[in-house]
Design a protein around this motif. Structure first.
Motif, short mmCIF file in Angstrom:
data_model
loop_
_atom_site.label_atom_id
_atom_site.label_comp_id
_atom_site.label_asym_id
_atom_site.label_seq_id
_atom_site.Cartn_x
_atom_site.Cartn_y
_atom_site.Cartn_z
N ALA A 306 0.50 -1.32 -0.06
CA ALA A 306 -0.11 0.28 0.28
C ALA A 306 0.74 1.72 0.20
O ALA A 306 0.34 2.45 -0.94
CB ALA A 306 -1.30 -0.20 0.92
N PRO A 307 1.68 1.25 0.51
CA PRO A 307 2.53 2.58 0.85
C PRO A 307 3.33 2.98 -0.50
O PRO A 307 3.58 4.07 -0.61
CB PRO A 307 3.54 2.39 2.15
CG PRO A 307 3.09 0.86 2.93
CD PRO A 307 2.31 0.69 1.65
N VAL A 308 3.39 1.92 -1.69
CA VAL A 308 4.16 2.20 -3.05
C VAL A 308 2.89 2.43 -3.61
O VAL A 308 2.96 2.98 -4.68
CB VAL A 308 4.98 1.14 -3.26
CG1 VAL A 308 5.19 1.24 -4.64
CG2 VAL A 308 6.05 0.86 -2.12
N LEU A 309 2.25 1.38 -3.69
CA LEU A 309 0.77 1.47 -4.67
C LEU A 309 0.19 2.68 -4.50
O LEU A 309 -0.59 3.21 -5.24
CB LEU A 309 0.03 0.45 -3.65
CG LEU A 309 -0.51 0.10 -5.56
CD1 LEU A 309 -0.45 -0.29 -6.59
CD2 LEU A 309 -2.45 -0.96 -4.57
N VAL A 310 -0.11 2.94 -3.38
CA VAL A 310 -1.16 4.53 -3.59
C VAL A 310 -0.40 5.58 -4.13
O VAL A 310 -1.10 6.14 -4.86
CB VAL A 310 -1.81 4.67 -1.31
CG1 VAL A 310 -2.58 5.95 -1.52
CG2 VAL A 310 -2.65 3.62 -1.34
N PRO A 311 0.35 6.23 -3.21
CA PRO A 311 0.61 7.10 -4.32
C PRO A 311 1.36 7.02 -5.80
O PRO A 311 0.70 8.13 -6.56
CB PRO A 311 2.24 7.53 -3.52
CG PRO A 311 3.00 6.38 -2.80
CD PRO A 311 1.70 6.00 -2.87
N LEU A 312 1.47 5.92 -6.08
CA LEU A 312 1.22 5.37 -7.26
C LEU A 312 0.61 5.70 -8.38
O LEU A 312 0.15 5.44 -9.22
CB LEU A 312 2.33 4.24 -7.84
CG LEU A 312 2.55 3.33 -9.34
CD1 LEU A 312 4.22 3.74 -10.17
CD2 LEU A 312 2.96 1.95 -8.74
N LEU A 313 -0.92 5.36 -7.65
CA LEU A 313 -1.73 5.55 -8.21
C LEU A 313 -2.10 6.48 -8.25
O LEU A 313 -2.89 7.47 -8.91
CB LEU A 313 -2.96 3.84 -8.03
CG LEU A 313 -2.53 2.60 -8.62
CD1 LEU A 313 -3.29 2.12 -7.55
CD2 LEU A 313 -2.44 2.54 -9.81
N PHE A 314 -2.37 7.43 -7.46
CA PHE A 314 -3.06 8.63 -6.80
C PHE A 314 -1.96 9.46 -6.71
O PHE A 314 -2.61 10.83 -7.46
CB PHE A 314 -4.23 8.36 -6.23
CG PHE A 314 -5.47 7.07 -5.95
CD1 PHE A 314 -5.53 6.58 -7.32
CD2 PHE A 314 -4.87 6.18 -5.07
CE1 PHE A 314 -6.61 5.49 -7.22
CE2 PHE A 314 -5.83 4.98 -4.79
CZ PHE A 314 -6.12 4.39 -5.95
N GLY A 315 -0.67 9.49 -6.48
CA GLY A 315 -0.69 10.75 -6.36
C GLY A 315 -0.15 10.95 -4.87
O GLY A 315 -0.89 10.49 -4.39
N ASP A 316 0.98 11.76 -4.51
CA ASP A 316 0.90 11.75 -2.99
C ASP A 316 0.26 12.49 -2.43
O ASP A 316 -0.17 12.23 -1.05
CB ASP A 316 2.83 12.77 -3.01
CG ASP A 316 3.81 11.67 -3.61
OD1 ASP A 316 3.83 10.79 -3.18
OD2 ASP A 316 4.62 12.42 -3.67
N THR A 317 -0.80 13.16 -2.63
CA THR A 317 -1.96 14.19 -2.21
C THR A 317 -2.32 13.43 -1.63
O THR A 317 -3.69 13.20 -0.46
CB THR A 317 -2.63 14.49 -2.88
OG1 THR A 317 -1.84 15.72 -4.01
CG2 THR A 317 -3.69 15.83 -2.32
N TYR A 318 -2.54 11.42 -1.86
CA TYR A 318 -3.92 10.81 -1.29
C TYR A 318 -3.00 9.57 -0.27
O TYR A 318 -3.50 8.90 -0.06
CB TYR A 318 -4.31 9.38 -2.33
CG TYR A 318 -5.02 11.08 -3.08
CD1 TYR A 318 -6.56 10.92 -2.81
CD2 TYR A 318 -4.65 11.35 -4.46
CE1 TYR A 318 -7.90 12.00 -3.59
CE2 TYR A 318 -5.62 12.48 -5.05
CZ TYR A 318 -7.32 12.74 -4.65
OH TYR A 318 -8.42 13.81 -5.20
N LEU A 319 -2.07 9.97 0.18
CA LEU A 319 -0.82 9.26 1.24
C LEU A 319 -1.41 8.81 2.26
O LEU A 319 -1.66 7.51 2.51
CB LEU A 319 -0.14 10.14 1.50
CG LEU A 319 1.33 9.51 0.70
CD1 LEU A 319 2.52 10.01 1.42
CD2 LEU A 319 2.07 8.56 0.48
#
Length: 427
Positions: A306-319
């Motif tokens: 999740a820590p890698v997938l989420v920013p990859l898909l949605f950007g750092d704003t959505y951490l």
């Protein structure tokens, strides 16, 4: 399994895959072009409108299919009465929610919400889907929904890339609903050639209404499960929390298609095992073990990446989505086993326990959300979802003597590695 049924299921699976994939792609694009608040408002309004589904369906879906199979000579009356009832139900739901919108919807969004309420009347025409289901021609429905859905998805994607805002996208959604309803009418006429012969029948209406009470309540419980958390986040916390939670739930719920497909594939063999007393309990246990540990494996993998997938898909704003996902994904363990439990209820002819367990989970979900969301926001909603799913799909089964055996079976599944280790040690 007959080839016609298999072909039918294949078309429905293809449709779900295409629409689910395109919807996920659209969500990713929205995260790149819209603000968190705007995405949250979008998800909130759609979740609020989704609560109207029980009003527009009235629990008639399975009833219409059954009537069309057993009383095919009365198709015109069956369809005409169902359409009118669903229109009246959707209208009633629209009136109720237009009043609730005073408290639930921000003044700036209320005009758009009223347009959505009016447009949802078109959902009543989805009853034509069940005509094709009864005729084992779901290919027609799948192609229709896929063509309309993908066409409008392409238009909305193009508009968002070019700077379209919330109002434009939701108005396109309204147009999509209306076009789909018109296409249902057209396709029904092409196949049945008796659209003008549809008629209202008071006796048929009473026949429907006398049978759909439990089904309506079950639909309400199910939709509360799926959407009430986003609605409560929007009304009790913030649009941003709705955005974060909706993305986490999408990444979790994308896996929920798996147990449905797996259990549907084994359903005929389970019925045969039950009827012929061929290791029925053993088959249930092995399937439950597989579902349980597939879900646990998915939950572990998603929590780790999740820590890698989420920013990859949605950007750092959505951490913030990461922590929500790492909680929400574990609800899948109970959802996977619930898929088997739902089929078991049908095999054992115990349908009322579906409503009882769903209803208890929905109530717990509401209570926990109201307690946790004001202070903890989307994280609180994730914990509420996990707890309510655990109660409805596992712990609640121990309350009733007739479902307790499935609760024990699920416990063995959760403890399967320990049980196998002890057996090997004894061996």
């Amino acid at each position: 399994m007959p080839s016609g049924v298999l072909n039918n299921a294949s078309w429905l699976l293809l449709e779900k895959g295409l629409l689910l994939g395109s919807g996920f792609l659209f969500t990713i694009v929205l995260t790149r072009y819209w603000s968190v608040s705007e995405l949250g408002d979008y998800q909130y309004l759609l979740a609020l409108v989704a609560l109207l589904v029980p009003f527009s369906n009235l629990g008639l879906n399975s009833l219409v299919s059954r009537e069309l199979v057993t009383r095919a000579e009365h198709t015109d009356v069956i369809m005409g009465t169902a359409v009118v009832l669903r229109l009246l139900g959707a209208l009633l739901g629209g009136v109720i929610f237009s009043l609730l919108s005073i408290w639930l919807v921000a003044p700036t969004l209320q005009p758009l919400f009223f347009v959505l309420l009016f447009a949802q009347l078109s959902h009543a025409f989805g009853v034509f889907d069940y005509y094709f289901e009864a005729k084992v021609q779901s290919r027609v429905s799948a192609i229709l929904r896929t063509c309309v859905g993908l066409s409008f998805m392409a238009v909305k994607l193009s508009c968002v890339v070019q700077g379209a805002d919330l109002y434009t996208v939701l108005l396109l959604t309204v147009v999509e609903w209306v076009v789909l309803s018109l296409m249902w009418l057209l396709v029904y006429q092409l196949y049945h050639k008796r659209l003008k012969e549809m008629s209202w029948c008071s006796a048929q209406a009473r026949r429907y209404l006398s049978r759909c009470g439990w089904l309506i309540l079950s639909s309400i419980a199910a939709i509360v499960y799926l959407k009430i958390d986003q609605v409560m986040l929007g009304s009790l916390h913030s649009s941003e929390s709705v955005a974060f939670y909706s993305l986490a739930s999408r990444l979790s719920e994308v896996w929920y298609l798996v147990p449905g497909i797996v259990v549907a594939s084994f359903y005929p063999s389970l019925i045969k095992a039950k009827e012929q007393n061929e290791d029925y309990q053993g088959s249930l246990q092995r399937l439950s073990d597989s579902l349980c540990w597939a879900a646990i494996t998915i939950a572990i993998l998603m929590s780790v990446i999740a820590p890698v997938l989420v920013p990859l898909l949605f950007g750092d704003t959505y951490l913030p989505v990461v922590a929500i996902l790492q909680i929400h994904i574990w609800a899948g363990v109970f959802i996977f086993m619930r898929a088997l439990f739902s089929k078991w209820l049908l095999i054992e002819d115990l349908p009322k326990y579906s409503l009882v367990t769903h209803g208890s989970g929905a109530i717990i979900n509401l209570l926990l959300n109201s307690l946790l969301i004001p202070e903890h926001g989307a994280l609180g909603a994730a914990w509420a979802t996990l707890a309510s799913y655990a109660v409805a799909s596992y712990l609640g089964l121990f309350i009733f003597p007739k479902t307790r055996c499935m609760g024990v079976l699920m416990t063995y599944s959760l403890l399967a590695p320990v049980c196998r280790f002890r057996l090997r040690k004894r061996g």
